[in-house]
Design an enzyme around this catalytic site. Sequence first.
Site, PDB file in Angstrom:
ATOM      1  N   ASP A 217      -5.071   1.397  -2.319  1.00  0.00           N
ATOM      2  CA  ASP A 217      -5.170   2.176  -0.998  1.00  0.00           C
ATOM      3  C   ASP A 217      -3.780   2.369  -0.529  1.00  0.00           C
ATOM      4  O   ASP A 217      -2.916   1.561  -0.648  1.00  0.00           O
ATOM      5  CB  ASP A 217      -5.564   2.096   0.216  1.00  0.00           C
ATOM      6  CG  ASP A 217      -5.863   3.059   1.675  1.00  0.00           C
ATOM      7  OD1 ASP A 217      -4.302   3.322   1.454  1.00  0.00           O
ATOM      8  OD2 ASP A 217      -5.866   3.363   1.993  1.00  0.00           O
TER       9      ASP A 217
ATOM     10  N   PHE B  56      -7.625  -0.492   6.683  1.00  0.00           N
ATOM     11  CA  PHE B  56      -7.172  -0.211   7.783  1.00  0.00           C
ATOM     12  C   PHE B  56      -7.187   1.286   6.654  1.00  0.00           C
ATOM     13  O   PHE B  56      -6.701   1.659   5.449  1.00  0.00           O
ATOM     14  CB  PHE B  56      -6.268   0.640   8.110  1.00  0.00           C
ATOM     15  CG  PHE B  56      -6.732   2.081   9.217  1.00  0.00           C
ATOM     16  CD1 PHE B  56      -7.173   1.911   9.945  1.00  0.00           C
ATOM     17  CD2 PHE B  56      -6.288   3.523   8.337  1.00  0.00           C
ATOM     18  CE1 PHE B  56      -7.439   3.578  10.852  1.00  0.00           C
ATOM     19  CE2 PHE B  56      -6.168   4.461   9.288  1.00  0.00           C
ATOM     20  CZ  PHE B  56      -7.259   4.694  10.449  1.00  0.00           C
TER      21      PHE B  56
ATOM     22  N   LYS C  96       0.625   9.509   3.767  1.00  0.00           N
ATOM     23  CA  LYS C  96       1.697   9.547   4.176  1.00  0.00           C
ATOM     24  C   LYS C  96       3.290  11.009   4.008  1.00  0.00           C
ATOM     25  O   LYS C  96       3.823  10.916   4.369  1.00  0.00           O
ATOM     26  CB  LYS C  96       2.014   7.812   5.216  1.00  0.00           C
ATOM     27  CG  LYS C  96       0.637   7.969   5.830  1.00  0.00           C
ATOM     28  CD  LYS C  96       0.664   6.979   7.022  1.00  0.00           C
ATOM     29  CE  LYS C  96      -0.365   5.898   7.799  1.00  0.00           C
ATOM     30  NZ  LYS C  96      -0.780   5.857   7.357  1.00  0.00           N
TER      31      LYS C  96
HETATM   32  C1  LIG Z   1      -2.532   6.463   7.384  1.00  0.00           C
HETATM   33  C2  LIG Z   1      -3.383   5.780   6.683  1.00  0.00           C
HETATM   34  C3  LIG Z   1      -4.806   5.732   6.301  1.00  0.00           C
HETATM   35  C4  LIG Z   1      -4.996   7.323   6.628  1.00  0.00           C
HETATM   36  O1  LIG Z   1      -4.868   8.794   6.882  1.00  0.00           O
HETATM   37  P1  LIG Z   1      -4.745   9.691   7.386  1.00  0.00           P
HETATM   38  O2  LIG Z   1      -3.951  10.379   7.520  1.00  0.00           O
HETATM   39  O3  LIG Z   1      -4.901   9.200   8.758  1.00  0.00           O
HETATM   40  O4  LIG Z   1      -6.096  10.148   7.504  1.00  0.00           O
HETATM   41  C5  LIG Z   1      -5.923   5.230   5.237  1.00  0.00           C
HETATM   42  N1  LIG Z   1      -5.418   4.325   4.767  1.00  0.00           N
HETATM   43  C6  LIG Z   1      -4.417   3.924   5.018  1.00  0.00           C
HETATM   44  C7  LIG Z   1      -3.752   2.792   4.245  1.00  0.00           C
HETATM   45  C8  LIG Z   1      -3.416   3.879   5.969  1.00  0.00           C
HETATM   46  O5  LIG Z   1      -1.846   3.647   6.878  1.00  0.00           O
END
Ligand SMILES: *Cc1c(COP(=O)(O)O)cnc(C)c1O
Length: 408
Positions: free
Chosen positions: A233, A148, A262
Amino acid sequence: MPQPVPSAAPSSNDTLIQKARHHLLQNYKQQPIVLARGQGTRVWDADGREYLDLIGGVATCALGHCHPDVVAAAHAQLDTLWHVSNAFYSQPQIDLAAQLCEWSGLSRAFFCNSGAEANEALLKLARKVMKDRGTPERFEVITFERSFHGRTLATVTATGQPKYHAGFEPLPAGFHHVPYGDLDAVRAAVKPTTAAILVEPVQGEGGVRQAPAGFLKGLRALCDEKGLLLLVDEIQTGMGRTGIPFGFMRDGILPDAISMAKALGNGLPIGAMLCRDDVGASMVPGSHGSTFGGNLVAAAAANAVLKVIRQPGFLDEVNSKGAYFLEKLRGIQSRLPAGRVVEVRGQGLLVGLEMDRDAPQVLGKLREAGVLGNAAGERTVRFAPPFTISREELDQSLAIIERVLTAL
Ligand SMILES: *Cc1c(COP(=O)(O)O)cnc(C)c1O
């Protein structure tokens, strides 16, 4: 312990939810409560009901709700200066860049407002670096099944889950998904057009699945061999969530660039892309930007967050609480009918319970009993409690979780 909201609260859950159903875009599957107030691990809904919040804005409120140091830092900045354009310098942003570089081992920071935007910066960086190296044919990025990476068109395409693509085609070109943890599959997918590999150290949204030990190290070696960028990420795994500052550190490597968001602002919207000096040189003046990126209030809050998390011994506590939580959850799993909890997975305070049924069904029952979590994939219940959760709160949560799962 804080007292529940007095009955003078203006609106109840029901009246507010009715209004929400009229006016909000119906793009979320929302649980039927309106959260009105929070303190530490606890939140209260508009009817004054108390919950143990074990998801904290999906791993954003890592220091719990209204942490006094973060509140004080944000308040002080609100009274001083809210926002300036990135055409000017500002101290909260400069201090934050310095803290993040020192902590991560990377050299340069770019600030934005969300995770998706931080990943966009990674993707643009990879393309620009390849252009500058004289290999413009390299623009494709290898990412992983069940990953994701966000909801913008590029990051949703990077996301290795078809359900997030459906209805938004045609998707941008240049992304290939391979099985997570399978180094041979990655090697086989590298082509003369490949620019980078983008990977999560633990797949959060994809079900709290940890990469096999050594996987990131293998990716680093492959990237070095083939001249690719390794992009990590860390949006969910960063800032200590897995018990170490950043997930990539488990393998003792240094990526070319990472994204984070986050937990960085403990709930205020801020994201960042950090990179090595050599690749960062490609992002020359005018090449990229963000109006709100590095907003002073968010940056001041983030500085306070890092100051707390970077205290000596703080992450040791996160680790030991995480290990305790996992061990107790495995104990619960063993006392339930076989197969009800398929697997308990986690690292640090990022934990998933893969169930024998759809997660929302279990989450509804947990909510009714006073514990909040959220889904990670179809059948995994995810918990990302605040790092500040007490042992007592963990025990209270565990007792409720056992009662709910036993009664399913
Ligand atoms: C939450 C998340 C995203 C997206 O972040 P947003 O602030 O919702 O755009 C991308 N990568 C990972 C691993 C995430 O947990």
